[in-house]
Design an enzyme around this catalytic site. Structure first.
Site, PDB file in Angstrom:
ATOM      1  N   LYS A  26     -11.385   0.958 -15.905  1.00 10.51           N
ATOM      2  CA  LYS A  26     -11.836  -0.383 -15.536  1.00 10.51           C
ATOM      3  C   LYS A  26     -12.147  -1.210 -16.787  1.00 10.51           C
ATOM      4  O   LYS A  26     -11.955  -2.432 -16.801  1.00 10.51           O
ATOM      5  CB  LYS A  26     -13.048  -0.304 -14.597  1.00 10.51           C
ATOM      6  CG  LYS A  26     -12.723   0.350 -13.249  1.00 10.51           C
ATOM      7  CD  LYS A  26     -11.621  -0.380 -12.502  1.00 10.51           C
ATOM      8  CE  LYS A  26     -11.427   0.107 -11.081  1.00 10.51           C
ATOM      9  NZ  LYS A  26     -10.357  -0.621 -10.380  1.00 10.51           N
ATOM     10  N   ASP A  77       0.853  -1.196   0.000  1.00 12.14           N
ATOM     11  CA  ASP A  77       0.000   0.000   0.000  1.00 12.14           C
ATOM     12  C   ASP A  77       0.888   1.245   0.000  1.00 12.14           C
ATOM     13  O   ASP A  77       2.035   1.210   0.455  1.00 12.14           O
ATOM     14  CB  ASP A  77      -0.938   0.021   1.217  1.00 12.14           C
ATOM     15  CG  ASP A  77      -2.236   0.770   0.928  1.00 12.14           C
ATOM     16  OD1 ASP A  77      -3.298   0.118   0.817  1.00 12.14           O
ATOM     17  OD2 ASP A  77      -2.191   2.012   0.773  1.00 12.14           O
ATOM     18  N   TYR A  97     -12.532   6.770 -14.540  1.00 12.05           N
ATOM     19  CA  TYR A  97     -12.642   5.532 -13.751  1.00 12.05           C
ATOM     20  C   TYR A  97     -13.250   4.421 -14.605  1.00 12.05           C
ATOM     21  O   TYR A  97     -12.698   3.313 -14.687  1.00 12.05           O
ATOM     22  CB  TYR A  97     -13.513   5.793 -12.512  1.00 12.05           C
ATOM     23  CG  TYR A  97     -13.653   4.611 -11.585  1.00 12.05           C
ATOM     24  CD1 TYR A  97     -12.746   4.399 -10.554  1.00 12.05           C
ATOM     25  CD2 TYR A  97     -14.696   3.699 -11.727  1.00 12.05           C
ATOM     26  CE1 TYR A  97     -12.869   3.302  -9.704  1.00 12.05           C
ATOM     27  CE2 TYR A  97     -14.834   2.612 -10.889  1.00 12.05           C
ATOM     28  CZ  TYR A  97     -13.916   2.417  -9.869  1.00 12.05           C
ATOM     29  OH  TYR A  97     -14.045   1.334  -9.029  1.00 12.05           O
TER      30      TYR A  97
HETATM   31  N1  NAD Z   1     -15.746   0.150  -3.253  1.00 14.02           N
HETATM   32  C1  NAD Z   1     -16.457  -0.116  -4.323  1.00 14.02           C
HETATM   33  O1  NAD Z   1     -17.663   0.109  -4.354  1.00 14.02           O
HETATM   34  C2  NAD Z   1     -15.786  -0.718  -5.535  1.00 14.02           C
HETATM   35  C3  NAD Z   1     -16.591  -1.235  -6.562  1.00 14.02           C
HETATM   36  C4  NAD Z   1     -15.974  -1.793  -7.685  1.00 14.02           C
HETATM   37  C5  NAD Z   1     -14.594  -1.811  -7.774  1.00 14.02           C
HETATM   38  N2  NAD Z   1     -13.840  -1.276  -6.774  1.00 14.02           N
HETATM   39  C6  NAD Z   1     -12.405  -1.315  -6.921  1.00 14.02           C
HETATM   40  O2  NAD Z   1     -11.859  -2.119  -5.891  1.00 14.02           O
HETATM   41  C7  NAD Z   1     -10.528  -1.690  -5.593  1.00 14.02           C
HETATM   42  C8  NAD Z   1     -10.415  -1.444  -4.100  1.00 14.02           C
HETATM   43  O3  NAD Z   1     -11.383  -0.486  -3.738  1.00 14.02           O
HETATM   44  P1  NAD Z   1     -11.737  -0.137  -2.223  1.00 14.02           P
HETATM   45  O4  NAD Z   1     -13.136   0.343  -2.222  1.00 14.02           O
HETATM   46  O5  NAD Z   1     -11.336  -1.248  -1.334  1.00 14.02           O
HETATM   47  O6  NAD Z   1     -10.803   1.147  -2.036  1.00 14.02           O
HETATM   48  P2  NAD Z   1     -10.089   1.786  -0.743  1.00 14.02           P
HETATM   49  O7  NAD Z   1      -9.958   3.232  -1.045  1.00 14.02           O
HETATM   50  O8  NAD Z   1     -10.817   1.364   0.509  1.00 14.02           O
HETATM   51  O9  NAD Z   1      -8.658   1.069  -0.761  1.00 14.02           O
HETATM   52  C9  NAD Z   1      -7.730   1.293  -1.788  1.00 14.02           C
HETATM   53  C10 NAD Z   1      -6.325   1.180  -1.225  1.00 14.02           C
HETATM   54  O10 NAD Z   1      -5.412   1.402  -2.309  1.00 14.02           O
HETATM   55  C11 NAD Z   1      -4.341   2.202  -1.837  1.00 14.02           C
HETATM   56  N3  NAD Z   1      -3.749   2.922  -2.963  1.00 14.02           N
HETATM   57  C12 NAD Z   1      -4.269   3.966  -3.653  1.00 14.02           C
HETATM   58  N4  NAD Z   1      -3.402   4.396  -4.588  1.00 14.02           N
HETATM   59  C13 NAD Z   1      -2.289   3.607  -4.482  1.00 14.02           C
HETATM   60  C14 NAD Z   1      -1.047   3.578  -5.158  1.00 14.02           C
HETATM   61  N5  NAD Z   1      -0.776   4.444  -6.136  1.00 14.02           N
HETATM   62  N6  NAD Z   1      -0.131   2.645  -4.784  1.00 14.02           N
HETATM   63  C15 NAD Z   1      -0.402   1.770  -3.784  1.00 14.02           C
HETATM   64  N7  NAD Z   1      -1.565   1.768  -3.107  1.00 14.02           N
HETATM   65  C16 NAD Z   1      -2.503   2.678  -3.437  1.00 14.02           C
HETATM   66  C17 NAD Z   1      -4.985   3.128  -0.829  1.00 14.02           C
HETATM   67  O11 NAD Z   1      -4.013   3.666   0.075  1.00 14.02           O
HETATM   68  C18 NAD Z   1      -5.997   2.213  -0.149  1.00 14.02           C
HETATM   69  O12 NAD Z   1      -5.450   1.571   0.989  1.00 14.02           O
HETATM   70  C19 NAD Z   1     -10.284  -0.460  -6.452  1.00 14.02           C
HETATM   71  O13 NAD Z   1      -9.588  -0.842  -7.621  1.00 14.02           O
HETATM   72  C20 NAD Z   1     -11.683   0.007  -6.787  1.00 14.02           C
HETATM   73  O14 NAD Z   1     -11.721   0.738  -7.984  1.00 14.02           O
HETATM   74  C21 NAD Z   1     -14.396  -0.746  -5.656  1.00 14.02           C
END
Ligand code: NAD
Length: 259
Positions: A162, A42, A158
């Protein structure tokens, strides 16, 4: 005969990006509970390290948009544990500046492409050679349901990022299939993570606008997405690759939803 109750990931080495929060954190806990050695990557040192400590794994602070850092993190996993069996390329962002195409600037567009799409390119590029040497590996790239459906509430970069993750995962799944490397795209529906809570807690109307489209009538819990990732990571999904794996509460299958 294999014991169906044996931990499915016993002794496997899993590298998870974005492990400090949300889906990444839930997956780190799930992988560890199934016996994996978990490498938590992270950008955020505090949260990433906390999760690594929780699962008895290794923490690597890295920006997944940085080529050298990505190469080094897989090398570090191999040095520490001997292999890279599972790569869960999950780090992603969804900043408010990324909105309608009419208002989203080039800088916001590029930042989201870098973190959400270029990072997955880099992670696959540097995880695959380790898996080729092993003759085995499972890669799970986090896309989203917005890779397969359009939203009037646009986040243009975004969604485009994706879509790129989905197409790239499919192509890699096909290219490396006969080397024992599986690559699948995970497409979660909306998940109850801090990001989503922050967005919708402030505005219940925005939440309702989305919930109406979900047949199951609620957002996913991170642990429900983690369960799907563990399936894709394990040999239980041994005949699945190049797949669009939707875990979306039925959104993509729905026309009219229950009242
Ligand atoms: N939450 C949703 O509703 C949802 C739905 C579909 C897809 N997603 C995807 O799931 C994945 C995780 O989402 P989440 O909701 O758990 O997000 P989150 O924001 O809770 O966690 C994301 C993590 O990624 C880390 N991060 C961000 N940029 C970074 C970088 N450049 N290098 C290393 N680490 C980095 C952040 O510090 C954070 O800990 C993402 O790819 C998101 O697009 C989320």
């Amino acid at each position: 005969m294999t014991n169906p109750l044996a931990p499915r990931l016993d002794g496997r080495v899993a590298v998870i990006t974005g492990a400090g929060s949300g889906i990444g954190r839930a997956t780190a806990l799930r992988f560890a509970s199934e016996g994996a050695n978990v490498v938590c990557v992270d950008l955020d040192e505090t949260s990433g390290k906390a999760v690594a400590d929780e699962v008895g794994g290794m923490f690597i602070q890295a920006d997944v948009t940085n080529e050298d850092a990505v190469r080094a993190m897989y090398a570090a996993a191999v040095t520490e544990y001997g292999s890279v069996d599972i790569a869960f390329n999950n780090a992603g962002i969804s900043p408010p500046e990324d909105d309608s195409i009419l208002t989203t600037g080039l800088e916001a567009w590029r930042r989201v492409q870098e973190v959400n799409l270029t990072s997955v390119y880099l992670c696959c590029k540097y995880a695959i050679p380790h898996m080729q040497r092993q003759g085995k590996g499972s890669i799970i790239n986090t896309a989203s349901f917005v890779a397969v459906m359009g939203a009037a509430t646009s986040q243009i970069s975004y969604s485009a990022s994706k879509g790129g993750v989905l197409a790239m995962s499919r192509e890699l799944g096909v290219q490396f299939a006969r080397e024992g490397i599986r690559v699948n795209a995970l497409c979660p529906g909306p998940v109850n993570t801090p990001l989503l809570q922050e967005l919708f807690a402030k505005d219940p109307e925005r939440a309702a606008r989305r919930l109406i489209h979900i047949p199951l009538g609620r957002f996913a819990e991170p642990s429900e997405i983690a369960a799907a990732v563990a399936f894709l990571a394990s040999d239980d999904s041994s005949f699945m690759t190049a797949n669009t794996f939707l875990v979306d509460g039925g959104i993509s299958g729905a026309y009219v939803t229950p009242e």
